[in-house]
Write an enzyme that holds these catalytic residues in place. Sequence first.
Site, mmCIF file in Angstrom:
data_model
loop_
_atom_site.group_PDB
_atom_site.id
_atom_site.type_symbol
_atom_site.label_atom_id
_atom_site.label_comp_id
_atom_site.label_asym_id
_atom_site.label_seq_id
_atom_site.Cartn_x
_atom_site.Cartn_y
_atom_site.Cartn_z
ATOM 1 N N ARG A 264 -4.357 16.461 1.009
ATOM 2 C CA ARG A 264 -4.713 15.114 0.600
ATOM 3 C C ARG A 264 -4.361 14.115 1.701
ATOM 4 O O ARG A 264 -3.520 14.383 2.560
ATOM 5 C CB ARG A 264 -4.026 14.738 -0.707
ATOM 6 C CG ARG A 264 -2.513 14.865 -0.683
ATOM 7 C CD ARG A 264 -1.925 14.728 -2.077
ATOM 8 N NE ARG A 264 -2.081 13.384 -2.598
ATOM 9 C CZ ARG A 264 -2.714 13.100 -3.748
ATOM 10 N NH1 ARG A 264 -3.218 14.057 -4.479
ATOM 11 N NH2 ARG A 264 -2.795 11.866 -4.155
ATOM 12 N N LYS B 50 -2.479 7.536 -8.234
ATOM 13 C CA LYS B 50 -2.990 6.662 -9.292
ATOM 14 C C LYS B 50 -1.880 6.214 -10.245
ATOM 15 O O LYS B 50 -1.914 5.113 -10.754
ATOM 16 C CB LYS B 50 -4.092 7.384 -10.071
ATOM 17 C CG LYS B 50 -5.479 6.872 -9.707
ATOM 18 C CD LYS B 50 -6.509 7.395 -10.666
ATOM 19 C CE LYS B 50 -7.019 8.727 -10.206
ATOM 20 N NZ LYS B 50 -8.021 9.312 -11.090
ATOM 21 N N GLU C 140 -11.226 11.460 -12.322
ATOM 22 C CA GLU C 140 -10.830 11.195 -13.699
ATOM 23 C C GLU C 140 -10.854 9.678 -13.874
ATOM 24 O O GLU C 140 -10.219 8.955 -13.102
ATOM 25 C CB GLU C 140 -9.419 11.737 -13.956
ATOM 26 C CG GLU C 140 -9.010 11.509 -15.399
ATOM 27 C CD GLU C 140 -7.624 12.039 -15.742
ATOM 28 O OE1 GLU C 140 -6.984 12.663 -14.879
ATOM 29 O OE2 GLU C 140 -7.216 11.815 -16.893
HETATM 30 P P1 ATP Z 1 -3.908 10.797 -7.977
HETATM 31 O O1 ATP Z 1 -3.170 12.005 -7.471
HETATM 32 O O2 ATP Z 1 -3.961 9.658 -7.029
HETATM 33 O O3 ATP Z 1 -3.547 10.394 -9.353
HETATM 34 P P2 ATP Z 1 -6.007 12.389 -8.892
HETATM 35 O O4 ATP Z 1 -6.126 13.636 -8.135
HETATM 36 O O5 ATP Z 1 -5.346 12.487 -10.196
HETATM 37 O O6 ATP Z 1 -5.401 11.274 -8.000
HETATM 38 P P3 ATP Z 1 -8.744 12.399 -9.562
HETATM 39 O O7 ATP Z 1 -9.570 11.335 -10.141
HETATM 40 O O8 ATP Z 1 -8.489 13.621 -10.371
HETATM 41 O O9 ATP Z 1 -7.392 11.720 -9.143
HETATM 42 O O10 ATP Z 1 -9.285 12.813 -8.147
HETATM 43 C C1 ATP Z 1 -10.622 13.066 -7.885
HETATM 44 C C2 ATP Z 1 -10.729 13.887 -6.637
HETATM 45 O O11 ATP Z 1 -10.165 13.180 -5.543
HETATM 46 C C3 ATP Z 1 -9.972 15.193 -6.755
HETATM 47 O O12 ATP Z 1 -10.803 16.230 -6.271
HETATM 48 C C4 ATP Z 1 -8.775 15.021 -5.874
HETATM 49 O O13 ATP Z 1 -8.420 16.226 -5.291
HETATM 50 C C5 ATP Z 1 -9.272 14.007 -4.841
HETATM 51 N N1 ATP Z 1 -8.158 13.223 -4.319
HETATM 52 C C6 ATP Z 1 -7.250 12.520 -5.026
HETATM 53 N N2 ATP Z 1 -6.336 11.954 -4.225
HETATM 54 C C7 ATP Z 1 -6.670 12.296 -2.952
HETATM 55 C C8 ATP Z 1 -6.104 12.043 -1.653
HETATM 56 N N3 ATP Z 1 -5.017 11.287 -1.500
HETATM 57 N N4 ATP Z 1 -6.734 12.569 -0.585
HETATM 58 C C9 ATP Z 1 -7.838 13.309 -0.719
HETATM 59 N N5 ATP Z 1 -8.414 13.595 -1.899
HETATM 60 C C10 ATP Z 1 -7.842 13.107 -3.010
HETATM 61 MG MG MG Z 2 -6.504 14.657 -10.918
#
Ligand code: ATP
Ligand code: MG
Length: 568
Positions: free
Chosen positions: A272, A282, A46
Site C-alpha cells: 500500500r 480510513k 467500501e
Molecule cells: P483503509 O485501509 O484506508 O481503511 P480500505 O482498504 O479499508 O482502506 P477499501 O475501500 O476497502 O479501503 O479499499 C479499496 C481498495 O483500495 C482496496 O483494494 C485496497 O487494497 C486499496 N487501498 C486502500 N488503501 C490503499 C493504499 N494506502 N495504497 C494502495 N491501495 C490501497
Molecule cells: Mg478494506
Amino acid sequence: MATDDMATGTADAAPDSAGRDFIRDIIQADLDAGRVQTVVTRFPPEPNGFLHIGHAKSICLNFGVATEFGGRCHLRFDDTNPTKEEQAFIDAITKDVRWLGFDWGEHLYHASDYFEQLYEWAEHLIGKGVAYVDDQSPDEMRESRGTLTEPGRNSAFRDRTVAENLDLFRRMRAGEFPNGARVLRAKIDMSSGNMNLRDPALYRILHATHPRTGDAWCIYPTYDFAHGQSDAIEGITHSVCTLEFEDHRPLYDWCLEHLPVPSRPRQYEFARLNIGYTVLSKRVLTTLVRDGHVNGWDDPRMPTIAGLRRRGVPASAIRDFARRIGVARAYSVVDYAMLEHVIREHLNRSAPRRMAVLRPLKVVIENYQEGVTETLPAINHPDDADQGVREITFGRALYIERDDFMENPPKKFFRLGPGREVRLRYGYFITCVGVVKDAAGEVVELRCTYDPATKGGNAPDGRKVQATIHWVEASTARPAEIRLYNQLFTRPDPAAEGEIFDHLNPDSLEILAGCLVEPALAVANTPETVQFERTGYFCPDPDSSSDRLVFNRTVGLRDTWAKVKAGA
Ligand code: ATP
Ligand code: MG
C-alpha cells in the site's frame, strides 16, 4: 486545461513513465501463455468514507493495466456492512474516480447485487458439509480461536447435521435471531497456522437497513465470502489488492474451489501507499472528520482525493505521482516532498501566472501623477505563449509584499530597503526614498520614486537591480482571504508512537485576511489553479462568492531566501 479529462491513465504517459512492474509482468505472462484472453480488473472500494491518495494508487493500477492490456476495469462497491456505509460515500467515490480520469463504462457493480447468489452459495457449502451455524457468543468465538502460537478449539456446534445447519441458516435469514446470536462459519481447520482459515465467519446477523437493498436482508456476507465470489461472477482475471490481504488469499482460493463459480480469478497483492506526515487510513480519516480536527472530508489538508482537488491539485498530477511511485511488494513510505514535487511540476507547466500580495505593505510613488493610472502588458505563462498576455494596472498607490522590504537589510537580502532600487514585475524600477511608521514604530507605508524610462522592466542605461518583486495596484486590487496549508501531522510517521491525534499539527491551517489580488483573479475568471508569482500555486475555494474571494494554497514555490536563512 485539456489534460484533466483523459479517459485512461495511459493517455498522458509521462516521459519517465514507470513502465513495468511485477503485476504487469504477471498479466503479460498470463496473456502470452493463453491462460487469460481478456484482462479484467476491478477497483473495489467500501463506501464507508472518501477515497484517499492510497486508493488513487490502486485505481491507477487497476484501470491502468486494463487499458494497457486492452481489457476492462470494473468499479465495484464492496457494500457488505450496512452499519458503516452510506449513499453519500458511494456518490463521493463515484465522483472522485471519474475526476481522476477513469471510466468504467457500463461496468458499475455492487457486492449487494450478488446477495441472492452469495446466499445460495452459502447453502451450497452447508450442503457439502463445509459450513456450519455456530451459536457461540462473539466472545467465546474469539477465545476459542486460539492465538498465533496456540491452535484454536473446535466449536461444540461444529458437527451439526446438514439439515440442522440449513434450517438454522434459513431462520437467520428470516430474521428469527438478534444480532450476534449466530454466525455461519466455514469448516476448515481450527489449528491452521493461518488464522484466517480457523473456521472464518461467512455470514453474520445484522439487523440494519442497507443503502441499496433496504430491509431485504438481516444477514450479510463477510468481506472474505463476498469478495472472491463477486470477482468470479464478474469474470475478474486479476484481483489486485494490498498486502494485508495476502493472508486472506488461501481463504479466497478455498471459497472458489468449493463453489460452482463461473470463473476462477486470482488474487495478487502489492504494498500500500504510505506518505510521510499524513495518514492513509480510513479509520483515522473518519475520526479526523467526526471529531472536527478538519473541516470535512474535502478539507484541503486531507489526503483525500476530494481534499486534493479542493486544494487545487490537478488529476493529471495524481496520476503521474501514482505512476512514478510504481508498484512493488516491499513496504515503503513516500516522502511528502515527492508528492509536492510532482504537483509543482504539473502546475509549473500549465498554471497561468498572476500577481497577489499576501501580506500587503503600501507603496506610494511620489513622482507618479495622482488620479491617473496606466495599463501594462503582463505575460500569462513564461513558457507557453499560447496563454497570451493580459493588461495590468499601474498607478501612484501600490501594494507590495511586507516581506519584500527590510529597513535594515542583512547581507544576503537583495529586495527593497531604504535607498534601494528594485524592479516591479512587468512594471518599472522603483527606489525607496522614505519610510512611514505608526505610533508603535511599525512600517506602514513606503515612499518611493519610479523611473519612467524603465517601463517594462529594463533601464536604457543598462543599470541593473538585484531583485524583481510582485505588486498590485491599490485602486483595482481585490481583497481576498488566502488559506495556507501545512502538514496535518508534526511527525513523518504519526502512527509510530503514542496517540496519533496527539501529533496533529496545530498550525496546519493559517488564514490570511486582507490579502490583495489582481482583478484578473475574480472568481469567474479563474476556475483553475494559478501561480501567484513568487509565492506559490493557488486555487479559488468553493467558499468564494461574487463579493468574497477565497484562495487555497496548493503548494508553495521553493524559497531560496528561506534556505539561506535556515543555513545562516
Ligand atoms: P483503509 O485501509 O484506508 O481503511 P480500505 O482498504 O479499508 O482502506 P477499501 O475501500 O476497502 O479501503 O479499499 C479499496 C481498495 O483500495 C482496496 O483494494 C485496497 O487494497 C486499496 N487501498 C486502500 N488503501 C490503499 C493504499 N494506502 N495504497 C494502495 N491501495 C490501497
Ligand atoms: Mg478494506
